[in-house]
Design a protein around this motif. Sequence first.
Motif, PDB file in Angstrom:
ATOM      1  N   GLU A   1      41.206  37.860  32.584  1.00 52.33           N
ATOM      2  CA  GLU A   1      41.599  39.014  33.377  1.00 52.33           C
ATOM      3  C   GLU A   1      40.583  39.295  34.477  1.00 52.33           C
ATOM      4  OE1 GLU A   1      42.493  42.468  31.073  1.00 52.33           O
ATOM      5  OE2 GLU A   1      43.296  41.276  29.447  1.00 52.33           O
ATOM      6  N   ALA A   2      41.093  39.677  35.631  1.00 51.37           N
ATOM      7  CA  ALA A   2      40.219  40.054  36.737  1.00 51.37           C
ATOM      8  C   ALA A   2      39.814  41.510  36.566  1.00 51.37           C
ATOM      9  CB  ALA A   2      40.950  39.865  38.057  1.00 51.37           C
ATOM     10  N   VAL A   3      38.559  41.791  36.799  1.00 51.47           N
ATOM     11  CA  VAL A   3      38.045  43.152  36.701  1.00 51.47           C
ATOM     12  C   VAL A   3      37.478  43.536  38.061  1.00 51.47           C
ATOM     13  CG1 VAL A   3      36.322  44.653  35.622  1.00 51.47           C
ATOM     14  CG2 VAL A   3      37.488  42.914  34.260  1.00 51.47           C
ATOM     15  N   ALA A   4      37.959  44.652  38.593  1.00 55.44           N
ATOM     16  CA  ALA A   4      37.450  45.163  39.862  1.00 55.44           C
ATOM     17  C   ALA A   4      36.641  46.420  39.586  1.00 55.44           C
ATOM     18  CB  ALA A   4      38.598  45.468  40.813  1.00 55.44           C
ATOM     19  N   ALA A   5      35.531  46.561  40.283  1.00 57.57           N
ATOM     20  CA  ALA A   5      34.692  47.750  40.160  1.00 57.57           C
ATOM     21  C   ALA A   5      34.805  48.548  41.456  1.00 57.57           C
ATOM     22  CB  ALA A   5      33.243  47.352  39.919  1.00 57.57           C
ATOM     23  N   VAL A   6      34.899  49.858  41.320  1.00 62.56           N
ATOM     24  CA  VAL A   6      34.967  50.729  42.482  1.00 62.56           C
ATOM     25  C   VAL A   6      33.728  51.611  42.483  1.00 62.56           C
ATOM     26  CG1 VAL A   6      36.274  52.533  43.663  1.00 62.56           C
ATOM     27  CG2 VAL A   6      37.481  50.727  42.413  1.00 62.56           C
ATOM     28  N   VAL A   7      32.954  51.540  43.568  1.00 60.77           N
ATOM     29  CA  VAL A   7      31.769  52.369  43.730  1.00 60.77           C
ATOM     30  C   VAL A   7      32.135  53.453  44.735  1.00 60.77           C
ATOM     31  CG1 VAL A   7      29.355  52.456  44.447  1.00 60.77           C
ATOM     32  CG2 VAL A   7      30.242  50.409  43.315  1.00 60.77           C
TER      33      VAL A   7
ATOM     34  N   VAL B   1      25.557  48.023  43.776  1.00 56.20           N
ATOM     35  CA  VAL B   1      26.361  46.828  44.054  1.00 56.20           C
ATOM     36  C   VAL B   1      25.717  45.584  43.432  1.00 56.20           C
ATOM     37  CG1 VAL B   1      27.230  45.327  45.894  1.00 56.20           C
ATOM     38  CG2 VAL B   1      27.440  47.807  46.110  1.00 56.20           C
ATOM     39  N   ALA B   2      24.406  45.477  43.498  1.00 57.74           N
ATOM     40  CA  ALA B   2      23.713  44.322  42.910  1.00 57.74           C
ATOM     41  C   ALA B   2      23.936  44.257  41.400  1.00 57.74           C
ATOM     42  CB  ALA B   2      22.222  44.383  43.229  1.00 57.74           C
ATOM     43  N   ALA B   3      23.905  45.404  40.747  1.00 62.05           N
ATOM     44  CA  ALA B   3      24.133  45.428  39.294  1.00 62.05           C
ATOM     45  C   ALA B   3      25.548  44.959  38.964  1.00 62.05           C
ATOM     46  CB  ALA B   3      23.897  46.827  38.749  1.00 62.05           C
ATOM     47  N   LEU B   4      26.514  45.374  39.760  1.00 59.85           N
ATOM     48  CA  LEU B   4      27.897  44.943  39.526  1.00 59.85           C
ATOM     49  C   LEU B   4      28.081  43.463  39.844  1.00 59.85           C
ATOM     50  CD1 LEU B   4      29.708  48.074  40.942  1.00 59.85           C
ATOM     51  CD2 LEU B   4      29.653  47.319  38.550  1.00 59.85           C
ATOM     52  N   ARG B   5      27.421  42.976  40.887  1.00 63.58           N
ATOM     53  CA  ARG B   5      27.511  41.548  41.222  1.00 63.58           C
ATOM     54  C   ARG B   5      26.950  40.680  40.104  1.00 63.58           C
ATOM     55  NH1 ARG B   5      25.917  39.792  47.089  1.00 63.58           N
ATOM     56  NH2 ARG B   5      26.856  37.938  46.219  1.00 63.58           N
ATOM     57  N   ALA B   6      25.985  41.200  39.376  1.00 60.59           N
ATOM     58  CA  ALA B   6      25.368  40.440  38.289  1.00 60.59           C
ATOM     59  C   ALA B   6      26.203  40.461  37.013  1.00 60.59           C
ATOM     60  CB  ALA B   6      23.972  41.000  38.002  1.00 60.59           C
ATOM     61  N   ALA B   7      27.203  41.318  36.953  1.00 62.06           N
ATOM     62  CA  ALA B   7      28.038  41.427  35.751  1.00 62.06           C
ATOM     63  C   ALA B   7      29.105  40.330  35.773  1.00 62.06           C
ATOM     64  CB  ALA B   7      28.687  42.805  35.690  1.00 62.06           C
ATOM     65  N   PRO B   8      29.086  39.427  34.813  1.00 62.12           N
ATOM     66  CA  PRO B   8      30.039  38.312  34.813  1.00 62.12           C
ATOM     67  C   PRO B   8      31.504  38.750  34.778  1.00 62.12           C
ATOM     68  CG  PRO B   8      28.325  37.977  33.161  1.00 62.12           C
ATOM     69  CD  PRO B   8      28.155  39.366  33.698  1.00 62.12           C
ATOM     70  N   ALA B   9      31.797  39.888  34.200  1.00 61.66           N
ATOM     71  CA  ALA B   9      33.186  40.332  34.074  1.00 61.66           C
ATOM     72  C   ALA B   9      33.758  40.856  35.387  1.00 61.66           C
ATOM     73  CB  ALA B   9      33.283  41.426  33.007  1.00 61.66           C
ATOM     74  N   VAL B  10      32.916  41.205  36.333  1.00 60.63           N
ATOM     75  CA  VAL B  10      33.385  41.815  37.582  1.00 60.63           C
ATOM     76  C   VAL B  10      33.686  40.725  38.605  1.00 60.63           C
ATOM     77  CG1 VAL B  10      32.782  43.373  39.463  1.00 60.63           C
ATOM     78  CG2 VAL B  10      32.065  43.919  37.135  1.00 60.63           C
ATOM     79  N   SER B  11      34.944  40.702  39.050  1.00 56.79           N
ATOM     80  CA  SER B  11      35.342  39.679  40.030  1.00 56.79           C
ATOM     81  C   SER B  11      35.535  40.256  41.418  1.00 56.79           C
ATOM     82  CB  SER B  11      36.638  39.003  39.574  1.00 56.79           C
ATOM     83  OG  SER B  11      37.667  39.962  39.453  1.00 56.79           O
ATOM     84  N   ALA B  12      35.579  41.570  41.543  1.00 58.87           N
ATOM     85  CA  ALA B  12      35.734  42.213  42.850  1.00 58.87           C
ATOM     86  C   ALA B  12      35.024  43.557  42.842  1.00 58.87           C
ATOM     87  CB  ALA B  12      37.210  42.399  43.176  1.00 58.87           C
ATOM     88  N   ILE B  13      34.443  43.909  43.995  1.00 63.08           N
ATOM     89  CA  ILE B  13      33.764  45.180  44.143  1.00 63.08           C
ATOM     90  C   ILE B  13      34.306  45.868  45.388  1.00 63.08           C
ATOM     91  CG2 ILE B  13      31.547  46.351  44.458  1.00 63.08           C
ATOM     92  CD1 ILE B  13      30.241  43.816  43.209  1.00 63.08           C
ATOM     93  N   VAL B  14      34.697  47.116  45.224  1.00 62.70           N
ATOM     94  CA  VAL B  14      35.174  47.926  46.336  1.00 62.70           C
ATOM     95  C   VAL B  14      34.213  49.076  46.492  1.00 62.70           C
ATOM     96  CG1 VAL B  14      37.056  49.364  47.213  1.00 62.70           C
ATOM     97  CG2 VAL B  14      37.582  47.311  45.873  1.00 62.70           C
ATOM     98  N   VAL B  15      33.664  49.260  47.697  1.00 65.34           N
ATOM     99  CA  VAL B  15      32.760  50.377  47.968  1.00 65.34           C
ATOM    100  C   VAL B  15      33.509  51.380  48.847  1.00 65.34           C
ATOM    101  CG1 VAL B  15      30.564  51.082  48.991  1.00 65.34           C
ATOM    102  CG2 VAL B  15      30.737  48.879  47.785  1.00 65.34           C
ATOM    103  N   VAL B  16      33.558  52.624  48.391  1.00 66.93           N
ATOM    104  CA  VAL B  16      34.237  53.687  49.137  1.00 66.93           C
ATOM    105  C   VAL B  16      33.158  54.559  49.767  1.00 66.93           C
ATOM    106  CG1 VAL B  16      35.823  55.638  48.994  1.00 66.93           C
ATOM    107  CG2 VAL B  16      36.128  53.658  47.481  1.00 66.93           C
ATOM    108  N   LEU B  17      33.181  54.644  51.093  1.00 67.23           N
ATOM    109  CA  LEU B  17      32.218  55.438  51.860  1.00 67.23           C
ATOM    110  C   LEU B  17      32.960  56.484  52.678  1.00 67.23           C
ATOM    111  CD1 LEU B  17      30.006  52.495  53.113  1.00 67.23           C
ATOM    112  CD2 LEU B  17      29.357  54.200  51.426  1.00 67.23           C
ATOM    113  N   PRO B  18      32.269  57.567  53.034  1.00 69.14           N
ATOM    114  CA  PRO B  18      32.934  58.600  53.857  1.00 69.14           C
ATOM    115  C   PRO B  18      33.202  58.092  55.268  1.00 69.14           C
ATOM    116  CG  PRO B  18      30.630  59.179  53.488  1.00 69.14           C
ATOM    117  CD  PRO B  18      30.920  57.933  52.708  1.00 69.14           C
TER     118      PRO B  18
END
Length: 64
Positions: free
Chosen positions: A11-17, A47-64
């Motif tokens: 399964e793909a896991v996406a993280a949202v910051v 973001v670096a911590a999420l990039r190091a997590a093997p389960a996370v395949s995508a990272i989305v950063v939400v900024l103002p």
Amino acid sequence: MSGTGSGHGSEAVAAVVVAAGRSTRLAGDTPKQYRLVAGRSVLERSVAALRAAPAVSAIVVVLP
């Protein structure tokens, strides 16, 4: 069981910051996500911590 977040399945896991706070409890002009901690911004560390997590395949950063 599917969707447990163990990172062992296919399964793909996406993280949202969500880095869109106003830092009202933190004094200063710089938003918290851009504050430096030991030479790196809080956002960069997150973001670096999420990039190091093997389960996370995508990272989305939400900024103002």
